[in-house]
Design a protein around this motif. Sequence first.
Motif, PDB file in Angstrom:
ATOM      1  N   PRO A  74       0.793  -1.237   0.000  1.00  0.00           N
ATOM      2  CA  PRO A  74       0.000   0.000   0.000  1.00  0.00           C
ATOM      3  C   PRO A  74       0.825   1.288   0.000  1.00  0.00           C
ATOM      4  O   PRO A  74       0.341   2.327  -0.450  1.00  0.00           O
ATOM      5  CB  PRO A  74      -0.825  -0.120   1.289  1.00  0.00           C
ATOM      6  CG  PRO A  74      -0.923  -1.582   1.540  1.00  0.00           C
ATOM      7  CD  PRO A  74       0.385  -2.153   1.082  1.00  0.00           C
ATOM      8  N   SER A  75       2.058   1.247   0.473  1.00  0.00           N
ATOM      9  CA  SER A  75       2.836   2.483   0.548  1.00  0.00           C
ATOM     10  C   SER A  75       3.182   3.050  -0.827  1.00  0.00           C
ATOM     11  O   SER A  75       3.533   4.230  -0.939  1.00  0.00           O
ATOM     12  CB  SER A  75       4.115   2.264   1.356  1.00  0.00           C
ATOM     13  OG  SER A  75       4.929   1.283   0.763  1.00  0.00           O
ATOM     14  N   TRP A  76       3.066   2.239  -1.892  1.00  0.00           N
ATOM     15  CA  TRP A  76       3.264   2.793  -3.231  1.00  0.00           C
ATOM     16  C   TRP A  76       2.233   3.895  -3.512  1.00  0.00           C
ATOM     17  O   TRP A  76       2.511   4.837  -4.259  1.00  0.00           O
ATOM     18  CB  TRP A  76       3.139   1.696  -4.297  1.00  0.00           C
ATOM     19  CG  TRP A  76       4.281   0.723  -4.345  1.00  0.00           C
ATOM     20  CD1 TRP A  76       4.236  -0.616  -4.093  1.00  0.00           C
ATOM     21  CD2 TRP A  76       5.649   1.010  -4.677  1.00  0.00           C
ATOM     22  NE1 TRP A  76       5.478  -1.186  -4.237  1.00  0.00           N
ATOM     23  CE2 TRP A  76       6.364  -0.209  -4.598  1.00  0.00           C
ATOM     24  CE3 TRP A  76       6.333   2.171  -5.025  1.00  0.00           C
ATOM     25  CZ2 TRP A  76       7.729  -0.289  -4.864  1.00  0.00           C
ATOM     26  CZ3 TRP A  76       7.697   2.091  -5.292  1.00  0.00           C
ATOM     27  CH2 TRP A  76       8.378   0.874  -5.205  1.00  0.00           C
ATOM     28  N   TRP A  77       1.049   3.750  -2.929  1.00  0.00           N
ATOM     29  CA  TRP A  77      -0.023   4.744  -3.107  1.00  0.00           C
ATOM     30  C   TRP A  77       0.453   6.123  -2.664  1.00  0.00           C
ATOM     31  O   TRP A  77       0.158   7.135  -3.295  1.00  0.00           O
ATOM     32  CB  TRP A  77      -1.225   4.284  -2.291  1.00  0.00           C
ATOM     33  CG  TRP A  77      -2.479   5.085  -2.445  1.00  0.00           C
ATOM     34  CD1 TRP A  77      -3.489   4.866  -3.328  1.00  0.00           C
ATOM     35  CD2 TRP A  77      -2.875   6.215  -1.661  1.00  0.00           C
ATOM     36  NE1 TRP A  77      -4.499   5.783  -3.156  1.00  0.00           N
ATOM     37  CE2 TRP A  77      -4.140   6.628  -2.131  1.00  0.00           C
ATOM     38  CE3 TRP A  77      -2.298   6.915  -0.612  1.00  0.00           C
ATOM     39  CZ2 TRP A  77      -4.835   7.709  -1.590  1.00  0.00           C
ATOM     40  CZ3 TRP A  77      -2.979   7.997  -0.071  1.00  0.00           C
ATOM     41  CH2 TRP A  77      -4.228   8.388  -0.560  1.00  0.00           C
ATOM     42  N   LEU A  78       1.219   6.154  -1.576  1.00  0.00           N
ATOM     43  CA  LEU A  78       1.713   7.420  -1.041  1.00  0.00           C
ATOM     44  C   LEU A  78       2.762   8.060  -1.943  1.00  0.00           C
ATOM     45  O   LEU A  78       2.962   9.275  -1.914  1.00  0.00           O
ATOM     46  CB  LEU A  78       2.316   7.197   0.348  1.00  0.00           C
ATOM     47  CG  LEU A  78       1.372   6.674   1.429  1.00  0.00           C
ATOM     48  CD1 LEU A  78       2.161   6.300   2.674  1.00  0.00           C
ATOM     49  CD2 LEU A  78       0.316   7.719   1.757  1.00  0.00           C
ATOM     50  N   LEU A  79       3.436   7.238  -2.734  1.00  0.00           N
ATOM     51  CA  LEU A  79       4.518   7.748  -3.571  1.00  0.00           C
ATOM     52  C   LEU A  79       4.005   8.468  -4.813  1.00  0.00           C
ATOM     53  O   LEU A  79       4.706   9.325  -5.374  1.00  0.00           O
ATOM     54  CB  LEU A  79       5.432   6.584  -3.981  1.00  0.00           C
ATOM     55  CG  LEU A  79       6.696   6.915  -4.777  1.00  0.00           C
ATOM     56  CD1 LEU A  79       7.599   7.863  -3.990  1.00  0.00           C
ATOM     57  CD2 LEU A  79       7.448   5.636  -5.134  1.00  0.00           C
ATOM     58  N   VAL A  80       2.800   8.159  -5.236  1.00  0.00           N
ATOM     59  CA  VAL A  80       2.283   8.677  -6.508  1.00  0.00           C
ATOM     60  C   VAL A  80       2.349  10.201  -6.603  1.00  0.00           C
ATOM     61  O   VAL A  80       2.929  10.745  -7.557  1.00  0.00           O
ATOM     62  CB  VAL A  80       0.853   8.149  -6.758  1.00  0.00           C
ATOM     63  CG1 VAL A  80       0.206   8.878  -7.937  1.00  0.00           C
ATOM     64  CG2 VAL A  80       0.889   6.647  -7.016  1.00  0.00           C
ATOM     65  N   PRO A  81       1.782  10.969  -5.663  1.00  0.00           N
ATOM     66  CA  PRO A  81       1.854  12.433  -5.805  1.00  0.00           C
ATOM     67  C   PRO A  81       3.282  12.971  -5.710  1.00  0.00           C
ATOM     68  O   PRO A  81       3.593  14.020  -6.287  1.00  0.00           O
ATOM     69  CB  PRO A  81       0.981  12.949  -4.661  1.00  0.00           C
ATOM     70  CG  PRO A  81       0.918  11.834  -3.679  1.00  0.00           C
ATOM     71  CD  PRO A  81       0.997  10.578  -4.480  1.00  0.00           C
ATOM     72  N   ARG A  82       4.149  12.270  -5.018  1.00  0.00           N
ATOM     73  CA  ARG A  82       5.541  12.725  -4.917  1.00  0.00           C
ATOM     74  C   ARG A  82       6.247  12.600  -6.269  1.00  0.00           C
ATOM     75  O   ARG A  82       7.091  13.433  -6.609  1.00  0.00           O
ATOM     76  CB  ARG A  82       6.281  11.922  -3.851  1.00  0.00           C
ATOM     77  CG  ARG A  82       5.628  11.992  -2.482  1.00  0.00           C
ATOM     78  CD  ARG A  82       6.424  11.236  -1.445  1.00  0.00           C
ATOM     79  NE  ARG A  82       5.671  11.078  -0.202  1.00  0.00           N
ATOM     80  CZ  ARG A  82       6.172  10.562   0.910  1.00  0.00           C
ATOM     81  NH1 ARG A  82       7.434  10.155   0.936  1.00  0.00           N
ATOM     82  NH2 ARG A  82       5.422  10.441   1.987  1.00  0.00           N
ATOM     83  N   LEU A  83       5.899  11.563  -7.019  1.00  0.00           N
ATOM     84  CA  LEU A  83       6.491  11.417  -8.352  1.00  0.00           C
ATOM     85  C   LEU A  83       6.012  12.526  -9.279  1.00  0.00           C
ATOM     86  O   LEU A  83       6.761  12.988 -10.149  1.00  0.00           O
ATOM     87  CB  LEU A  83       6.139  10.048  -8.940  1.00  0.00           C
ATOM     88  CG  LEU A  83       6.712   8.829  -8.217  1.00  0.00           C
ATOM     89  CD1 LEU A  83       6.363   7.554  -8.980  1.00  0.00           C
ATOM     90  CD2 LEU A  83       8.220   8.935  -8.045  1.00  0.00           C
ATOM     91  N   ALA A  84       4.775  12.959  -9.090  1.00  0.00           N
ATOM     92  CA  ALA A  84       4.263  14.072  -9.895  1.00  0.00           C
ATOM     93  C   ALA A  84       5.031  15.356  -9.588  1.00  0.00           C
ATOM     94  O   ALA A  84       5.272  16.179 -10.481  1.00  0.00           O
ATOM     95  CB  ALA A  84       2.773  14.264  -9.632  1.00  0.00           C
ATOM     96  N   GLN A  85       5.455  15.513  -8.342  1.00  0.00           N
ATOM     97  CA  GLN A  85       6.188  16.721  -7.947  1.00  0.00           C
ATOM     98  C   GLN A  85       7.542  16.829  -8.646  1.00  0.00           C
ATOM     99  O   GLN A  85       8.045  17.930  -8.865  1.00  0.00           O
ATOM    100  CB  GLN A  85       6.395  16.731  -6.429  1.00  0.00           C
ATOM    101  CG  GLN A  85       5.117  16.895  -5.621  1.00  0.00           C
ATOM    102  CD  GLN A  85       5.372  16.739  -4.128  1.00  0.00           C
ATOM    103  OE1 GLN A  85       6.519  16.729  -3.679  1.00  0.00           O
ATOM    104  NE2 GLN A  85       4.299  16.615  -3.357  1.00  0.00           N
ATOM    105  N   VAL A  86       8.131  15.684  -8.993  1.00  0.00           N
ATOM    106  CA  VAL A  86       9.470  15.712  -9.599  1.00  0.00           C
ATOM    107  C   VAL A  86       9.436  15.349 -11.083  1.00  0.00           C
ATOM    108  O   VAL A  86      10.479  15.124 -11.696  1.00  0.00           O
ATOM    109  CB  VAL A  86      10.436  14.769  -8.844  1.00  0.00           C
ATOM    110  CG1 VAL A  86      10.615  15.230  -7.411  1.00  0.00           C
ATOM    111  CG2 VAL A  86       9.948  13.326  -8.891  1.00  0.00           C
ATOM    112  N   GLY A  87       8.249  15.275 -11.659  1.00  0.00           N
ATOM    113  CA  GLY A  87       8.145  15.077 -13.097  1.00  0.00           C
ATOM    114  C   GLY A  87       8.157  13.649 -13.581  1.00  0.00           C
ATOM    115  O   GLY A  87       8.203  13.403 -14.791  1.00  0.00           O
ATOM    116  N   LEU A  88       8.102  12.672 -12.671  1.00  0.00           N
ATOM    117  CA  LEU A  88       8.077  11.276 -13.101  1.00  0.00           C
ATOM    118  C   LEU A  88       6.659  10.788 -13.386  1.00  0.00           C
ATOM    119  O   LEU A  88       6.477   9.710 -13.960  1.00  0.00           O
ATOM    120  CB  LEU A  88       8.744  10.387 -12.045  1.00  0.00           C
ATOM    121  CG  LEU A  88      10.250  10.617 -11.879  1.00  0.00           C
ATOM    122  CD1 LEU A  88      10.804   9.740 -10.772  1.00  0.00           C
ATOM    123  CD2 LEU A  88      10.987  10.347 -13.194  1.00  0.00           C
TER     124      LEU A  88
END
Length: 356
Positions: free
Chosen positions: A307-321
């Motif tokens: 489930p912690s991958w769910w938390l990573l999603v918006p962070r990847l948007a912040q850095v352009g991934l």
Amino acid sequence: MKTFIVIVSLLLAWVPSTAGTETSRRSEARVFSGRPVHTYSIVARDPKTGELGVAVQSHWFSVGSMVIWAEAGVGAIATQSFVNPAYGPEGLALMAGDVSAPETLRRLLEKDPEAAVRQVAMVDAQGNAAAHTGNLCIPAAGHHQGEGYAVQANLMLDDGVWPAMARAFETHAGDLADRLLAALEAAQEAGGDIRGRQSAAILVVRGQPTGRVWADRVFDLRVEDHPRPVEELKRLVRLSRAYNLMNQGDEHVAAERYDEALQAYAAAERLVPDNDEFIFWHAVALVSIDRLRDALPVFRRAFLMQPSWWLLVPRLAQVGLLPDDPEVIEQIQSMGPEASPPPVVPAVAAQDEEHR
């Protein structure tokens, strides 16, 4: 301080005691430099790809840190028994200067006053192999040279180990890493090290150097301490193959070769189907090539596994991934368990909470 290993050999010579009726046995000690890394190993070159490799197993901790050496486009070396690690870098330096493996080994042995306790094998970039088993290596000890390879062993249960390694290497299908591992497995099945097993390692390098040492290593894996080291090494090789495929997929995406990228990602997942990281980054790659609809069920698989991958999603948007688009991020996160997984509590914080 130089490490010395003392080997005691008893001289069965009986001499009168001071009492005249008793006898005593004298012992004489031989002192050899080096560490007693008794083991079995294989060095080889793949004639199809030019890859050079070396693999080893031993009942000794972290055997790979001393025994195995290789350099792309140059050669591969195994140095063992009462090991002198200098055979590795010095041998590679000679072979890099166009000295053949047999001549390199001859020169190194010639200047070694303790050649009798060394066991060394090497193969050069042309496939010339050479091996040496000193007459004071602990039995059973011996080696076998074949076309483009050499197998060697000492302190074995019996003298059937290295012939079994040779047969396995010559008859096994697969790439160089597969064949090296097959030789190690055959050695264990033939009796292996009389003491048992503890660690194993494999190093495979490219036939031609790229100019980037890190990119020249096809496999560079070690099992430092394990009850079944070769089995664990095989698992790591399989995992390494999968990560290599994922890396290839990323390179294909960067070059806009999208079909090849998806094939590489799928191949990686087939090798390691339960790896949630592979699944997650596969989904990210699908989004990057404008295939959000295909990516959503893949994201869901990753979220269900971790489930912690769910938390990573918006962070990847912040850095352009991932796209900095709230609607896209919302669609991706809607694939999470109940669309909102529980927060991740750091292990230390959780332990502190338990003690309150």
